[in-house]
Design a protein around this motif. Structure first.
Motif, PDB file in Angstrom:
ATOM      1  N   ASN A  85      -0.914   4.741  38.319  1.00 41.48           N
ATOM      2  CA  ASN A  85      -2.205   5.032  38.951  1.00 41.48           C
ATOM      3  C   ASN A  85      -2.163   6.142  40.000  1.00 41.48           C
ATOM      4  N   ALA A  86      -1.017   6.771  40.195  1.00 41.49           N
ATOM      5  CA  ALA A  86      -0.931   7.873  41.154  1.00 41.49           C
ATOM      6  C   ALA A  86      -1.547   9.137  40.537  1.00 41.49           C
ATOM      7  N   VAL A  87      -2.187   9.939  41.373  1.00 39.12           N
ATOM      8  CA  VAL A  87      -2.684  11.241  40.932  1.00 39.12           C
ATOM      9  C   VAL A  87      -1.513  12.209  41.042  1.00 39.12           C
ATOM     10  N   VAL A  88      -1.158  12.825  39.910  1.00 35.72           N
ATOM     11  CA  VAL A  88       0.016  13.688  39.843  1.00 35.72           C
ATOM     12  C   VAL A  88      -0.362  15.058  39.296  1.00 35.72           C
ATOM     13  N   GLU A 102      -4.912  18.080  37.574  1.00 26.57           N
ATOM     14  CA  GLU A 102      -4.619  16.764  38.112  1.00 26.57           C
ATOM     15  C   GLU A 102      -4.693  15.735  37.002  1.00 26.57           C
ATOM     16  N   GLY A 103      -3.793  14.778  37.061  1.00 20.00           N
ATOM     17  CA  GLY A 103      -3.794  13.692  36.098  1.00 20.00           C
ATOM     18  C   GLY A 103      -3.515  12.380  36.795  1.00 20.00           C
ATOM     19  N   ARG A 104      -3.859  11.293  36.141  1.00 18.75           N
ATOM     20  CA  ARG A 104      -3.575   9.957  36.676  1.00 18.75           C
ATOM     21  C   ARG A 104      -2.501   9.323  35.806  1.00 18.75           C
ATOM     22  N   ALA A 105      -1.377   8.962  36.431  1.00 17.79           N
ATOM     23  CA  ALA A 105      -0.273   8.347  35.705  1.00 17.79           C
ATOM     24  C   ALA A 105      -0.689   6.962  35.214  1.00 17.79           C
ATOM     25  N   LEU A 106      -0.435   6.678  33.960  1.00 12.13           N
ATOM     26  CA  LEU A 106      -0.787   5.397  33.375  1.00 12.13           C
ATOM     27  C   LEU A 106       0.385   4.414  33.364  1.00 12.13           C
ATOM     28  N   ARG A 108       4.713   3.921  35.272  1.00 10.43           N
ATOM     29  CA  ARG A 108       5.733   4.432  36.185  1.00 10.43           C
ATOM     30  C   ARG A 108       6.797   5.153  35.377  1.00 10.43           C
ATOM     31  N   ALA A 109       7.516   6.071  36.018  1.00  7.50           N
ATOM     32  CA  ALA A 109       8.590   6.785  35.331  1.00  7.50           C
ATOM     33  C   ALA A 109       9.593   7.317  36.342  1.00  7.50           C
ATOM     34  N   GLY A 110      10.833   7.404  35.903  1.00  2.67           N
ATOM     35  CA  GLY A 110      11.888   8.046  36.663  1.00  2.67           C
ATOM     36  C   GLY A 110      12.022   9.487  36.204  1.00  2.67           C
ATOM     37  N   GLU A 111      12.826  10.256  36.916  1.00  4.86           N
ATOM     38  CA  GLU A 111      13.018  11.662  36.561  1.00  4.86           C
ATOM     39  C   GLU A 111      13.560  11.782  35.135  1.00  4.86           C
ATOM     40  N   GLY A 112      12.902  12.638  34.343  1.00  6.77           N
ATOM     41  CA  GLY A 112      13.340  12.874  32.974  1.00  6.77           C
ATOM     42  C   GLY A 112      12.808  11.888  31.953  1.00  6.77           C
ATOM     43  N   GLU A 113      12.084  10.888  32.394  1.00  6.59           N
ATOM     44  CA  GLU A 113      11.536   9.890  31.467  1.00  6.59           C
ATOM     45  C   GLU A 113      10.136  10.294  31.015  1.00  6.59           C
ATOM     46  N   PRO A 114       9.771   9.924  29.795  1.00  5.70           N
ATOM     47  CA  PRO A 114       8.404  10.201  29.335  1.00  5.70           C
ATOM     48  C   PRO A 114       7.392   9.321  30.069  1.00  5.70           C
ATOM     49  N   VAL A 115       6.211   9.862  30.294  1.00  4.23           N
ATOM     50  CA  VAL A 115       5.157   9.120  30.988  1.00  4.23           C
ATOM     51  C   VAL A 115       3.805   9.532  30.418  1.00  4.23           C
ATOM     52  N   ARG A 116       2.927   8.566  30.219  1.00 10.61           N
ATOM     53  CA  ARG A 116       1.558   8.854  29.765  1.00 10.61           C
ATOM     54  C   ARG A 116       0.694   9.138  30.979  1.00 10.61           C
ATOM     55  N   VAL A 117      -0.119  10.191  30.855  1.00  8.99           N
ATOM     56  CA  VAL A 117      -0.981  10.619  31.961  1.00  8.99           C
ATOM     57  C   VAL A 117      -2.354  10.946  31.404  1.00  8.99           C
ATOM     58  N   MET A 118      -3.394  10.528  32.137  1.00  7.66           N
ATOM     59  CA  MET A 118      -4.755  10.884  31.746  1.00  7.66           C
ATOM     60  C   MET A 118      -5.148  12.146  32.508  1.00  7.66           C
ATOM     61  N   ASN A 119      -5.535  13.181  31.772  1.00  7.61           N
ATOM     62  CA  ASN A 119      -6.036  14.419  32.352  1.00  7.61           C
ATOM     63  C   ASN A 119      -7.383  14.086  32.996  1.00  7.61           C
ATOM     64  N   LEU A 120      -7.511  14.282  34.302  1.00 11.62           N
ATOM     65  CA  LEU A 120      -8.733  13.899  35.004  1.00 11.62           C
ATOM     66  C   LEU A 120      -9.912  14.807  34.670  1.00 11.62           C
ATOM     67  N   SER A 121      -9.652  16.011  34.169  1.00 11.23           N
ATOM     68  CA  SER A 121     -10.738  16.914  33.791  1.00 11.23           C
ATOM     69  C   SER A 121     -11.344  16.545  32.448  1.00 11.23           C
ATOM     70  N   SER A 122     -10.486  16.308  31.459  1.00 10.50           N
ATOM     71  CA  SER A 122     -10.973  16.058  30.098  1.00 10.50           C
ATOM     72  C   SER A 122     -10.970  14.582  29.712  1.00 10.50           C
ATOM     73  N   ARG A 123     -10.307  13.747  30.495  1.00 10.09           N
ATOM     74  CA  ARG A 123     -10.147  12.308  30.218  1.00 10.09           C
ATOM     75  C   ARG A 123      -9.272  12.038  28.997  1.00 10.09           C
TER      76      ARG A 123
END
Length: 139
Positions: A85-88, A102-106, A108-123
């Motif tokens: 839920n962090a804005v990244v 800007e995106g909202r992380a869906l 948690r992730a560590g460095e180098g790990e894949p993470v799903r993020v929602m683009n706040l502009s396009s959703r």
């Protein structure tokens, strides 16, 4: 039975049998980093569990860990750089062009790990790689 061992002793005598796995000496909450004072051995063989405490030091507990239970590989991970839920910063790189949104992380992730993020502009939801700075890079 849990044998209490300090990591300093383990460095010099890392002689563990196949029937020993790493455990914690006290309860460790999810999100806490593990260090040598947290770890000991459990006289038990468990699939997908750590046998060497040096492999666990510096990792972060992803679930609550309890004494008497082996630490499995899925129970720990790299320290979190992107929290749910962090804005990244969402960085798109293509053919020399870089776009940062800007995106909202869906998750948690560590460095180098894949993470799903929602683009706040396009959703739209995209998957990228977390960086040490807490940004997510999508190629």
């Amino acid at each position: 039975m849990i044998r209490l061992l300090l990591f300093a002793a383990l460095i010099g005598t890392a002689s563990t049998s196949a029937a020993e796995t790493v455990t914690v000496l006290h309860p460790v909450r999810a999100g806490m980093s593990l260090d040598s004072g947290d770890l000991g051995f459990l006289d038990q063989d468990a699939a997908d569990a750590f046998a060497d405490p040096r492999d666990v030091i510096g990792l972060e507990a992803r679930v609550n860990l309890f004494p008497g239970r082996p630490i499995r590989t899925r129970d720990v991970g790299l320290p979190t750089v992107v929290t749910r839920n962090a804005v990244v910063p969402l960085v798109y790189r293509r053919a020399g062009l870089t776009i940062t949104l800007e995106g909202r992380a869906l998750q948690r992730a560590g460095e180098g790990e894949p993470v799903r993020v929602m683009n706040l502009s396009s959703r739209n939801t995209v998957t990228g790689i977390a960086t040490a700075a807490g940004a997510v890079v999508v190629n």
